[in-house]
Each structure stands twice: as structure tokens, then as C-alpha cells.
Enzyme design. Structure first.
Site, PDB file in Angstrom:
ATOM      1  CB  CYS A   2      25.772   5.826  16.964  1.00  0.00           C
ATOM      2  SG  CYS A   2      27.513   5.483  17.204  1.00  0.00           S
ATOM      3  NE  ARG A  27      21.188   8.543  20.235  1.00  0.00           N
ATOM      4  CZ  ARG A  27      20.389   7.508  20.466  1.00  0.00           C
ATOM      5  NH1 ARG A  27      19.132   7.679  20.689  1.00  0.00           N
ATOM      6  NH2 ARG A  27      20.869   6.292  20.468  1.00  0.00           N
ATOM      7  CD1 TRP A  75      29.789  10.330  21.641  1.00  0.00           C
ATOM      8  CD2 TRP A  75      30.474   8.299  22.210  1.00  0.00           C
ATOM      9  NE1 TRP A  75      30.441  10.434  22.833  1.00  0.00           N
ATOM     10  CE2 TRP A  75      30.877   9.200  23.202  1.00  0.00           C
ATOM     11  CE3 TRP A  75      30.807   6.950  22.346  1.00  0.00           C
ATOM     12  CZ2 TRP A  75      31.589   8.812  24.328  1.00  0.00           C
ATOM     13  CZ3 TRP A  75      31.517   6.554  23.461  1.00  0.00           C
ATOM     14  CH2 TRP A  75      31.891   7.481  24.440  1.00  0.00           C
ATOM     15  CG  ASN A 101      23.019   3.519  16.333  1.00  0.00           C
ATOM     16  OD1 ASN A 101      23.775   4.127  15.590  1.00  0.00           O
ATOM     17  ND2 ASN A 101      21.946   4.053  16.874  1.00  0.00           N
ATOM     18  N   GLY A 102      25.803   0.267  17.679  1.00  0.00           N
ATOM     19  CA  GLY A 102      26.109  -0.960  18.421  1.00  0.00           C
ATOM     20  C   GLY A 102      27.554  -1.371  18.202  1.00  0.00           C
ATOM     21  CD  GLU A 480      30.163   7.398  42.607  1.00  0.00           C
ATOM     22  OE1 GLU A 480      31.078   8.138  42.998  1.00  0.00           O
ATOM     23  OE2 GLU A 480      29.470   7.656  41.608  1.00  0.00           O
ATOM     24  CE  LYS A 484      26.909  10.305  41.196  1.00  0.00           C
ATOM     25  NZ  LYS A 484      28.235   9.964  40.894  1.00  0.00           N
ATOM     26  CD  GLU A 487      28.497  14.193  41.868  1.00  0.00           C
ATOM     27  OE1 GLU A 487      29.342  14.541  41.059  1.00  0.00           O
ATOM     28  OE2 GLU A 487      27.943  13.071  41.822  1.00  0.00           O
ATOM     29  CE  LYS A 602      29.215  13.392  32.212  1.00  0.00           C
ATOM     30  NZ  LYS A 602      28.906  12.565  33.404  1.00  0.00           N
TER      31      LYS A 602
HETATM   32  C1  G6P Z   1      33.546  15.835  37.529  1.00  0.00           C
HETATM   33  C2  G6P Z   1      32.264  15.061  37.258  1.00  0.00           C
HETATM   34  C3  G6P Z   1      32.316  13.710  37.976  1.00  0.00           C
HETATM   35  C4  G6P Z   1      33.551  12.938  37.555  1.00  0.00           C
HETATM   36  C5  G6P Z   1      34.830  13.770  37.758  1.00  0.00           C
HETATM   37  C6  G6P Z   1      36.002  13.119  37.051  1.00  0.00           C
HETATM   38  O1  G6P Z   1      33.611  16.176  38.864  1.00  0.00           O
HETATM   39  O2  G6P Z   1      31.148  15.792  37.695  1.00  0.00           O
HETATM   40  O3  G6P Z   1      31.155  12.956  37.666  1.00  0.00           O
HETATM   41  O4  G6P Z   1      33.641  11.764  38.302  1.00  0.00           O
HETATM   42  O5  G6P Z   1      34.693  15.054  37.162  1.00  0.00           O
HETATM   43  O6  G6P Z   1      35.759  13.166  35.679  1.00  0.00           O
HETATM   44  P1  G6P Z   1      36.395  12.195  34.631  1.00  0.00           P
HETATM   45  O7  G6P Z   1      35.825  12.645  33.306  1.00  0.00           O
HETATM   46  O8  G6P Z   1      37.871  12.359  34.708  1.00  0.00           O
HETATM   47  O9  G6P Z   1      35.968  10.803  34.992  1.00  0.00           O
END
Ligand code: G6P
Length: 607
Positions: A2, A27, A75, A101-102, A480, A484, A487, A602
Site C-alpha cells: 500500500c 509498489r 494492495w 499501511n500495515g 533454491e 537464484k 536465474e 514473474k
Molecule cells: C516463476 C517465477 C519464480 C516463481 C515461480 C512460481 O518462475 O519467476 O520466482 O517461483 O514462477 O511462481 P508462483 O507465483 O506460483 O510462486
């Protein structure tokens, strides 16, 4: 997340509020609104969707007279993104309007109390209790009403308030949620983010937690939580507008990494009450849980790895067998799922196509379903029988960071909650609760302890391949960590269970091959140590992640990253943070487009 803006002066407020809200759009939000005071009356305009809709509704603000007002982008957390739930919220008598906000953690009990006292609620938000409390406590003195109101609130809040009986005045309150005052000439402002202010003034006052401010066109007064005046320094904003949109960070990813202590706190703390873990949102009874023979976790990408990391805590604490399946595999695997299965589906966006399909498949087979989701009102949240929201705020960088840590945090809490609900006596219960409560602090320590990561990135950024190793949760976090790295830096990086090295991967180790070894579980430390020695004797360069005083690892590794001591069952939430930072700084060294890596999205809404 928010956003808040406030303006008072001689000009028309609405166009300035709308402009400020536009600056906060990045945001992420799903509804917006403004409240403007004119001749003793407050008018409120709210819309769902874009700020453009609010501009249209108010004719770019020209249809809303008045020189003092407040605005908000929402949000959704408590309640769907509707006009009723959008801010500003008005008191029943129409004399007060607020933006917030919060999260107000004790809003349910306050709401009950206020309803008994005759107040009616127009929204499902936690925020609305605040405006009714202000109305209840206002006896002609806003400062007194604000002190009495905030004394009743638990949680985090940045508030903007106007009162029709105090023309031209704005009130701003800060507690664990950012709020900045803008000091102009014959006009003053507040905002949750400097982005909304820099077009108007570069002179700002940073409010501290517990402080509140009274603004008029020509004065800015700040008080402590007891109402005592506080002398504040006026600071000058030096950064450019673009940088301010990322809160001063170069990339959203770095900003989101740094936001993790707050995001994990927002996710955990409302669910711990009087030393007990509570999930008021879940419809699962003890009887339901006792019928469950296994848990199947399904997700994609990092959300899948969050499931892998939490499997250990779930099995150890709740004694329920856990399988973790990629959603894209599960949907076509004729899965062994029936009405004795609890399917936990994890998704930051709630819109990932494979995850949605796996959830539908499990439902069709009779499973009980529970979704862990960040985006309120998303498809996954709507489809599942039960939803636990992570309160990470919007994630803008494609590579998830706070999404992952908040997901693991929820799963760790669920492990303890399931066990408690099923009547499993566990003397460790109070210890688990304390460990969970400490996680935000531990993440902050992990950030603070690793100032050498940018220098490590300079050493490792041009490696051909990086290998991540670990055992149990260390292995799950390696998965993970390696994701990272690949990616955002485009380096070939793979994670292996440390014990598997000698079954093939060790053939790839040569002089100076980087091996990132995770050693954060004392019970299996010696085993990983042997694997470190094996790769070192083949020329590997070992960058270990462990505790600062862990002499055995410190003496054998070439380079080190640290975390504070955390129970290995929950440590994934903390361990991942130095690996996120490492990936970030390696990508930066390599000149990559960190927030929008090539070929990635995303939210993956196609199969
Ligand atoms: C995409 C994003 C990842 C995410 C995956 C699952 O590959 O780049 O960062 O982990 O989707 O997305 P979700 O919204 O289902 O967590």
C-alpha cells in the site's frame, strides 16, 4: 504494498494527491482512493483497479474541491480488492477519514468491541477499526484521540488522518511502517515513500516509530507517543526520482531481500497469540487432521523449493508423511491422492498455470486443499478449500526472495500447528514458538553478518560452473540458492545432495571449481565436512555457509558466509538470505538485468 500520500496548503489538494499516488504505482496495488476536506465536509472517492480510473472519476481531481486531503493505493490483505475495502475509510459520523499501511493484529477483538458499542462497519478491512476508535475517543482534541487510539492498536501502521472539525490539518502516525513528512513553502505533505514527494519538495522529516505529526499549510509539529513535542531534523533528499522509486535501492531485488525481516514478521507475528500458534483463517479441525494419512506439497520454481525445505519440519514435528511434487509433474502423474490426503499448494502469484492444474487434479481426487499464497483474491486462493496468505507485500523483481522466505515461514508454523491440533504432546512447543518469533531478527543478523559478499562476488563472478552442496534442509536451500544464481546471473549452477557427489558430480570438479557448501545443521556437520575435504582435494574452491564460531568449517573453507544459530528445522528461512545476496552481487558484477532476467516471467500463466 500500500501507499499513502497527504497534502495541505493553498492549492487544490486532489490533483496533487493523484500525482503522488501515480508515483506509488510501482509498489503494486489493486484499488485506490482520496479523501478531501472542504468547508467542514469530507468527500471520499474510491475505485478498484488503476489510478487512471480515479483520475477519470474525479476529472483529474478538478471535480473535488478542497486544499487538504489524504490518498491511498491498496494492495489487498484483509478483504478482497473492492471499493468498500479501498481506503480512505470514513467514521460513522463522517467527521474523520483515514488511510493506513500495515496490519492491525488485534483488529478482530476491536471490531467485536466496536460493534457492541454500536459502530457499524462498511468494509472487511483491519483498518476500519482505527477510524471508529478515533471517533469514539475524539472529544475536541485530535492529539488526545490519536494517543488513545494508538494505545489500543497492536501491529504495524502508518496512518494519515483528517478531521472535518480541524480544517486544513493533517495528522500522520508512524509505528513499524514507513512515513515521511515533506516540508514545503506554505504547503506540507506526507507519504509512505519519498517518490511521492520529490516532485514537490526535497526537504523531508523522517518520523520514528511511536511518533505522530500535525501538519497545516504553514506548520509541521511532531510529538512522541505521549504527546510531548519532539524537535526533528529536516533532511534533504539527494537521490533522483527513479532511484527513489526503488526506495533508494539500485534494484527491486535488493530492496526485496532487505525487506525480508519485515515481510517474515508480518507473516508470522499476527499468527502467534499469547504464546500459541493460531491460524484463524483455516477451517481444518483436529478430526480433519487426524484423518490425513499424508501431505502432498505441490508448486513450481522457488515455491516448490520452499516445500522441499519445509518437508523436514513438517514430518519431524507433525509426524505426517510428506511428499513434495512439482506441479507440472503431479498433474500428469496419475497421483496417489485421495480423501485422506492434504494437498498443500504454494504460489506467490496464485496464478501459475501448472499449480492451478495440479490443485484442480487433487481436488477432483477428493483431497483436502490448503493454499499458501501472497496475492489476495488470486485464482489459487479462490480454488483452495483453505488459504493462508503470506504478507510479503508485492514482489516486483522476477526472482523471488521475500515470497520464498514467507512461504517457508508459514510451512514451519503449520508444522507446529498441525501437531498441536492433533494433540501431539511436544515439550519443545514453547521453544518452537520462540524460534519462529525470532526468525525476522535472525534474517536481519544474516544480512548484517555478510558485508563481505560483494567482494566474494568479485572473486566468483566469472566461474564457468558453480556447485551447491548440503544435506537435509541444507540441501533443500542449496536448490533454491542455485536457482537464484542461474536465474539472474546466467551462470551454470547446480545443487547436489552432498552425499551424492561421489556418484557422478565429483567428475566435474577441477582446479578452482567453486563449491558452495551449506553447513548449518550441527547433527550432520561432520558428514558435509567430509564432502568438503573430498572436493578440496580435487582442487575445488570452497565457499562455506555456516555459523561464525564453527571452527571445523571455518578452518577448512577458502571463503565464508555466515548465519546466526537457528534451529535446523526452521533455518531455511535464514540460510537462503546470504545465497540471495551472493546471486545478486554476482549478477551485478556480470552486468545482468537483475530485476528482469532474460526469458523469465514473474508469473507463469501458461503451461
Ligand atoms: C516463476 C517465477 C519464480 C516463481 C515461480 C512460481 O518462475 O519467476 O520466482 O517461483 O514462477 O511462481 P508462483 O507465483 O506460483 O510462486
Amino acid at each position: 504494498m500500500c501507499g499513502i500520500v497527504g497534502f495541505t496548503g493553498e492549492q487544490s489538494a486532489a490533483p496533487i494527491l493523484l500525482d503522488g499516488l501515480k508515483k506509488l504505482e510501482y509498489r503494486g496495488y489493486d484499488s485506490a482512493g482520496i479523501a478531501v476536506m472542504d468547508h467542514g465536509c469530507i468527500s471520499v472517492n474510491k475505485v478498484t483497479g488503476r489510478i487512471a480510473n480515479l483520475c477519470e472519476k474525479t476529472k483529474d481531481g478538478t471535480a473535488v474541491p478542497g486544499a487538504a486531503g489524504i490518498g491511498h493505493t491498496r494492495w489487498a490483505t484483509h478483504g478482497a480488492p473492492t471499493e468498500e475495502n479501498a481506503h480512505p475509510h470514513l467514521s460513522n459520523d463522517g467527521r474523520f477519514a483515514i488511510v493506513h499501511n500495515g496490519i492491525i493484529e488485534n483488529y478482530l477483538s476491536l471490531r467485536e468491541e466496536l460493534i457492541k458499542d454500536g459502530y457499524h462497519f462498511d468494509s472487511e478491512t483491519d483498518t476500519e477499526v482505527i477510524v471508529h476508535l478515533i471517533e469514539m475517543y475524539y472529544k475536541g482534541d485530535m492529539r488526545d484521540a490519536l494517543i488513545r487510539t494508538t494505545n489500543r492498536l497492536r501491529g504495524s501502521y502508518a496512518l494519515g488522518v483528517i478531521c472535518s472539525e480541524e480544517p486544513g490539518k493533517l495528522y500522520a502516525v508512524r509505528e513499524a511502517s514507513p512515513l515521511i513528512l515533506g516540508v514545503g513553502v506554505d504547503e506540507n505533505y506526507f507519504a509512505s515513500d519519498v517518490t511521492a514527494l520529490v516532485n514537490y519538495t526535497r526537504n523531508v522529516i523522517y518520523l520514528e516509530d511511536g511518533e505522530f505529526a500535525e501538519l497545516s499549510g504553514n506548520s509541521v509539529k511532531v510529538f512522541d507517543c505521549l504527546g510531548k513535542p519532539v524537535e526533528k531534523k529536516v533532511s534533504r533528499i539527494l537521490w533522483d526520482v527513479q532511484a527513489a522509486e526503488k526506495g533508494g535501492y539500485e534494484h527491486f531485488m535488493l530492496k526485496e531481500i532487505m525487506e525480508q525481516p519485515g515481510a517474515v514478521k508480518a507473516t508470522i507475528s499476527p499468527r502467534i497469540k499469547d504464546g500459541k500458534i493460531v491460524f484463524e483463517e483455516l477451517k481444518l479441525t483436529a478430526k480433519d487432521l487426524l484423518r490425513i494419512r499424508k501431505i502432498v506439497i505441490t508448486a513450481c520454481g522457488s515455491a516448490y523449493y520452499a516445500g522441499c525445505a519445509a518437508k523436514y519440519a513438517l514430518e519431524k514435528i507433525s509426524h505426517i508423511p510428506v511428499e513434495v511434487e512439482l506441479a507440472s509433474e503431479l498433474r500428469y502423474s496419475d497421483p496417489m491422492i485421495d480423501n485422506h490426503t492434504l494437498l498443500i499448494v504454494i504460489s506467490q502469484s496464485g496464478e501459475t498455470a501448472d499449480t492451478i492444474a495440479a490443485l484442480k487434479e487433487a481436488k477432483a481426487r477428493g483431497a483436502r486443499t490448503l493454499a499458501i499464497v501472497n496475492v489476495v483474491g488470486s485464482t489459487v486462493a479462490k480454488l483452495a478449500d483453505n488459504v493462508v496468505y503470506t504478507w510479503a507485500g508485492p514482489e516486483i523483481a522476477v526472482a523471488t526472495t521475500k515470497g520464498y522466505t514467507t512461504q517457508v515461514a508459514v510451512l514451519c508454523m503449520l508444522s507446529v500447528w498441525f501437531a498441536d491440533m492433533m494433540g501431539i504432546e511436544d515439550e519443545n512447543y514453547p521453544k518452537y514458538v520462540k524460534e519462529l518469533q525470532a526468525l525476522p531478527r535472525m534474517i536481519q543478523h544474516a544480512i548484517d553478518m555478510n558485508s563481505s559478499i560483494p567482494a566474494l562476488a568479485k572473486k566468483y563472478h566469472d566461474s564457468k560452473s558453480l556447485f551447491f552442496i548440503g544435506r537435509n534442509t541444507d540441501y533443500a536451500v542449496s536448490l533454491e540458492g542455485a536457482l537464484k544464481m542461474k536465474e539472474i546471473s546466467y551462470l551454470h549452477s547446480e545443487a547436489y545432495a552432498a552425499g551424492e557427489l561421489k556418484h557422478g558430480t565429483i567428475a566435474l570438479i577441477e582446479e578452482h571449481t567453486p563449491v558452495i557448501a551449506l553447513c548449518c545443521n550441527p547433527a550432520i556437520m561432520e558428514k558435509t565436512l567430509s564432502n568438503i575435504v573430498e572436493v578440496k582435494s580435487r582442487g575445488a574452491e570452497v565457499l562455506a555457509l555456516t555459523f561464525r564460531n564453527n571452527q571445523k568449517i571455518v578452518s577448512v573453507a577458502d571463503d565464508l558466509m555466515f548465519i546466526p544459530k537457528v534451529d535446523p528445522l526452521f533455518s531455511a528461512v535464514v540460510e537462503i538470505v546470504p545465497l540471495q545476496l551472493l546471486a545478486y552481487y554476482v549478477a551485478k558484477e556480470n552486468g545482468c538485468d537483475i530485476d528482469k532476467p532474460k526469458n523469465l516471467a514473474k508469473s507463469v500463466t501458461v503451461e
